[in-house]
Design an enzyme around this catalytic site. Structure first.
Site, PDB file in Angstrom:
ATOM      1  N   ALA A 167      10.237  -3.015   6.253  1.00  0.00           N
ATOM      2  CA  ALA A 167      10.252  -1.708   6.935  1.00  0.00           C
ATOM      3  C   ALA A 167      10.399  -0.569   5.930  1.00  0.00           C
ATOM      4  O   ALA A 167      11.135   0.384   6.136  1.00  0.00           O
ATOM      5  CB  ALA A 167      11.367  -1.662   7.985  1.00  0.00           C
ATOM      6  N   GLY A 168       9.651  -0.681   4.830  1.00  0.00           N
ATOM      7  CA  GLY A 168       9.791   0.273   3.727  1.00  0.00           C
ATOM      8  C   GLY A 168       8.714   1.337   3.683  1.00  0.00           C
ATOM      9  O   GLY A 168       8.752   2.228   2.837  1.00  0.00           O
ATOM     10  N   GLY A 169       7.717   1.255   4.573  1.00  0.00           N
ATOM     11  CA  GLY A 169       6.604   2.204   4.504  1.00  0.00           C
ATOM     12  C   GLY A 169       5.546   1.763   3.510  1.00  0.00           C
ATOM     13  O   GLY A 169       4.659   2.517   3.136  1.00  0.00           O
ATOM     14  N   LEU A 170       5.624   0.485   3.089  1.00  0.00           N
ATOM     15  CA  LEU A 170       4.663  -0.073   2.129  1.00  0.00           C
ATOM     16  C   LEU A 170       3.757  -1.118   2.799  1.00  0.00           C
ATOM     17  O   LEU A 170       3.013  -1.814   2.113  1.00  0.00           O
ATOM     18  CB  LEU A 170       5.396  -0.711   0.943  1.00  0.00           C
ATOM     19  CG  LEU A 170       6.247   0.228   0.074  1.00  0.00           C
ATOM     20  CD1 LEU A 170       7.132  -0.578  -0.879  1.00  0.00           C
ATOM     21  CD2 LEU A 170       5.366   1.180  -0.723  1.00  0.00           C
ATOM     22  N   ALA A 171       3.857  -1.220   4.112  1.00  0.00           N
ATOM     23  CA  ALA A 171       3.001  -2.122   4.901  1.00  0.00           C
ATOM     24  C   ALA A 171       3.160  -3.595   4.545  1.00  0.00           C
ATOM     25  O   ALA A 171       2.192  -4.356   4.552  1.00  0.00           O
ATOM     26  CB  ALA A 171       1.528  -1.700   4.808  1.00  0.00           C
ATOM     27  N   GLY A 172       4.385  -3.998   4.253  1.00  0.00           N
ATOM     28  CA  GLY A 172       4.634  -5.395   3.875  1.00  0.00           C
ATOM     29  C   GLY A 172       4.245  -6.385   4.952  1.00  0.00           C
ATOM     30  O   GLY A 172       3.647  -7.431   4.660  1.00  0.00           O
ATOM     31  N   ASP A 190      -2.909  -1.254   9.522  1.00  0.00           N
ATOM     32  CA  ASP A 190      -3.041  -1.324   8.060  1.00  0.00           C
ATOM     33  C   ASP A 190      -3.612  -2.661   7.577  1.00  0.00           C
ATOM     34  O   ASP A 190      -3.905  -2.805   6.393  1.00  0.00           O
ATOM     35  CB  ASP A 190      -1.660  -1.175   7.384  1.00  0.00           C
ATOM     36  CG  ASP A 190      -1.023   0.175   7.628  1.00  0.00           C
ATOM     37  OD1 ASP A 190      -1.745   1.129   7.966  1.00  0.00           O
ATOM     38  OD2 ASP A 190       0.206   0.272   7.462  1.00  0.00           O
ATOM     39  N   LYS A 231       0.846  -1.210   0.000  1.00  0.00           N
ATOM     40  CA  LYS A 231       0.000   0.000   0.000  1.00  0.00           C
ATOM     41  C   LYS A 231       0.871   1.246   0.000  1.00  0.00           C
ATOM     42  O   LYS A 231       2.004   1.239   0.484  1.00  0.00           O
ATOM     43  CB  LYS A 231      -0.952   0.052   1.194  1.00  0.00           C
ATOM     44  CG  LYS A 231      -0.308   0.196   2.584  1.00  0.00           C
ATOM     45  CD  LYS A 231      -0.054   1.639   3.031  1.00  0.00           C
ATOM     46  CE  LYS A 231       0.871   1.693   4.213  1.00  0.00           C
ATOM     47  NZ  LYS A 231       1.667   2.791   4.471  1.00  0.00           N
ATOM     48  N   ALA A 248       0.582  -6.638   5.064  1.00  0.00           N
ATOM     49  CA  ALA A 248       0.124  -7.376   3.884  1.00  0.00           C
ATOM     50  C   ALA A 248       0.241  -8.873   4.134  1.00  0.00           C
ATOM     51  O   ALA A 248      -0.684  -9.653   3.829  1.00  0.00           O
ATOM     52  CB  ALA A 248       0.950  -6.971   2.661  1.00  0.00           C
TER      53      ALA A 248
HETATM   54  P1  ATP Z   1       4.042   0.223   7.729  1.00  0.00           P
HETATM   55  O1  ATP Z   1       4.041   0.903   6.394  1.00  0.00           O
HETATM   56  O2  ATP Z   1       2.809  -0.602   8.010  1.00  0.00           O
HETATM   57  O3  ATP Z   1       4.414   1.091   8.862  1.00  0.00           O
HETATM   58  P2  ATP Z   1       6.535  -0.929   6.950  1.00  0.00           P
HETATM   59  O4  ATP Z   1       6.294  -1.222   5.508  1.00  0.00           O
HETATM   60  O5  ATP Z   1       7.337   0.287   7.259  1.00  0.00           O
HETATM   61  O6  ATP Z   1       5.156  -0.895   7.698  1.00  0.00           O
HETATM   62  P3  ATP Z   1       6.938  -3.695   7.515  1.00  0.00           P
HETATM   63  O7  ATP Z   1       7.748  -4.294   6.417  1.00  0.00           O
HETATM   64  O8  ATP Z   1       5.487  -3.925   7.510  1.00  0.00           O
HETATM   65  O9  ATP Z   1       7.245  -2.133   7.617  1.00  0.00           O
HETATM   66  O10 ATP Z   1       7.549  -4.247   8.859  1.00  0.00           O
HETATM   67  C1  ATP Z   1       7.784  -3.550  10.015  1.00  0.00           C
HETATM   68  C2  ATP Z   1       8.354  -4.516  11.039  1.00  0.00           C
HETATM   69  O11 ATP Z   1       7.398  -5.553  11.314  1.00  0.00           O
HETATM   70  C3  ATP Z   1       9.585  -5.268  10.561  1.00  0.00           C
HETATM   71  O12 ATP Z   1      10.768  -4.560  10.778  1.00  0.00           O
HETATM   72  C4  ATP Z   1       9.539  -6.551  11.370  1.00  0.00           C
HETATM   73  O13 ATP Z   1      10.194  -6.356  12.596  1.00  0.00           O
HETATM   74  C5  ATP Z   1       8.068  -6.768  11.689  1.00  0.00           C
HETATM   75  N1  ATP Z   1       7.463  -7.914  10.938  1.00  0.00           N
HETATM   76  C6  ATP Z   1       6.857  -8.966  11.465  1.00  0.00           C
HETATM   77  N2  ATP Z   1       6.417  -9.814  10.521  1.00  0.00           N
HETATM   78  C7  ATP Z   1       6.756  -9.297   9.352  1.00  0.00           C
HETATM   79  C8  ATP Z   1       6.578  -9.715   7.998  1.00  0.00           C
HETATM   80  N3  ATP Z   1       5.958 -10.845   7.665  1.00  0.00           N
HETATM   81  N4  ATP Z   1       7.071  -8.911   7.050  1.00  0.00           N
HETATM   82  C9  ATP Z   1       7.684  -7.738   7.363  1.00  0.00           C
HETATM   83  N5  ATP Z   1       7.878  -7.314   8.628  1.00  0.00           N
HETATM   84  C10 ATP Z   1       7.418  -8.072   9.608  1.00  0.00           C
END
Ligand code: ATP
Length: 318
Positions: A116-121, A156, A29, A124
């Site tokens: 941890a890219g800000g794309l809610a991986g 999210d 997202k 997801a």
């Molecule tokens: P958001 O945009 O929702 O703030 P994000 O894209 O910045 O999230 P995510 O990749 O969703 O960051 O992950 C944030 C943290 O969640 C990771 O650093 C990790 O510690 C934890 N995490 C737990 N399970 C997962 C997973 N399946 N994939 C990614 N991160 C995960």
């Protein structure tokens, strides 16, 4: 709650569930508008956001197993813990607890959404696990029931069950779809080296606001919603905004170079995605997006530049 099964009644569970593998694809997202309100008593900020699902996908395959186990490949492999802290495992336990079934499955994650890219991986992946395990275990929950479980897993996660373009309020977990005539928007996604912590980005925004150095808060989503209805990428470009951008730039000043390079490459607009460090750029069309991506890579301001389109569906069985 669906009808209760005895947690040890695995034979019944096997009869109801899928016998073959269940594969679920789930998008990343971006926030077209991310308005961050005041810090609430529960530690979350009040959000006013427009979510948009884009065509960068993780894929989760669920198979029958005698325990609950997760393996993975792709983005973050070898770095991301595969134990009970992983959102995939947490989601499987949450669904099993809700439906009263035994949480046994062999799960494999193919990850393309940067960590941890800000794309809610992570969110997801949790959404994908809910949809995949629901089919594998034959629990047969509705999308709204799954979204209810999703809300406890992360703000999210409900959006990633639904996908499309949607308004998010509360801490982001209250989602209502934005009904617009079908239009595809074209994006360039500049993936950075390394991630940024979402809680740290919110803390940095609070610090900047206390110091009086944060930008004016975005406020209502009306402008963005009106721009979406006009179906003109130039109009949408002018309406994009992210209150967390100042915080991400403060924590990672090099992102200013990425945003500048996108502008120089002719992007209609560029913003930090969520809490960063990924930057997304709006293009006029697919070919334009391809040219911007090539220029961003040549300028060496990101690890990788990918093209994507949106809106796309949320977590779905493929
Ligand atoms: P958001 O945009 O929702 O703030 P994000 O894209 O910045 O999230 P995510 O990749 O969703 O960051 O992950 C944030 C943290 O969640 C990771 O650093 C990790 O510690 C934890 N995490 C737990 N399970 C997962 C997973 N399946 N994939 C990614 N991160 C995960």
């Amino acid at each position: 709650m669906t009808e209760a099964w005895r947690p040890d009644d695995e034979d019944e569970q096997r009869r109801r569930g899928a016998s073959g593998p269940v594969k679920v694809r789930v998008p990343a997202k971006v926030n077209l508008h991310l308005g961050v309100g005041p810090l609430r008593r529960d530690g979350y900020h009040e959000l006013n956001t427009v979510y948009h699902a884009i065509s960068i996908y993780d894929e989760l395959t669920a198979r029958r197993g005698d325990t609950l186990a997760l393996t993975m490949e792709g983005e973050g492999a070898g770095e991301l813990a595969l134990d009970d802290t992983n959102l995939v495992i947490r989601a499987a336990h949450a669904l099993a607890g809700y439906a009263g079934v035994v949480p046994h499955a062999r799960l494999h994650l193919r990850k393309q959404i940067p960590l941890a890219g800000g794309l809610a991986g992570g969110s997801a992946d949790a959404a994908a696990a809910l949809v995949a395990c629901d089919a594998l275990w034959g629990t047969g929950l509705s999308r709204d029931e799954l979204a209810g479980i999703a809300a406890d897993l992360g703000s999210d996660v409900p959006f990633l069950i639904h996908g499309g373009t949607a308004l998010g309020t509360g801490r982001g977990e209250a989602v209502s779809p934005v009904l617009a005539r079908p239009t595809s928007w074209h994006w360039v996604v500049a993936v950075a080296d390394g991630g940024l912590s979402t809680p740290a980005a919110y803390r940095e925004l609070d610090r900047l606001r206390d110091a009086g150095t944060a930008g004016e808060p975005l406020g209502s989503t009306d402008g963005l919603l009106g721009a979406l209805r006009q179906r003109d990428p130039r109009v949408l470009a002018a309406a994009l905004g992210n209150d967390l951008q100042d915080a991400a730039l403060s924590m990672r000043p090099a992102l200013a170079d990425t945003l500048k390079a996108g502008e120089a490459a002719g992007a209609l607009a560029g913003i930090v995605s969520g809490s960063g460090p990924t930057c997304v750029f709006l293009a006029a069309d697919e070919a334009h997006a391809g040219r911007i991506a090539a220029e961003l890579e040549a300028a060496e301001v990101c690890r990788e530049a990918r093209v994507a389109h949106g809106p796309v569906a949320g977590a779905r069985i493929v």
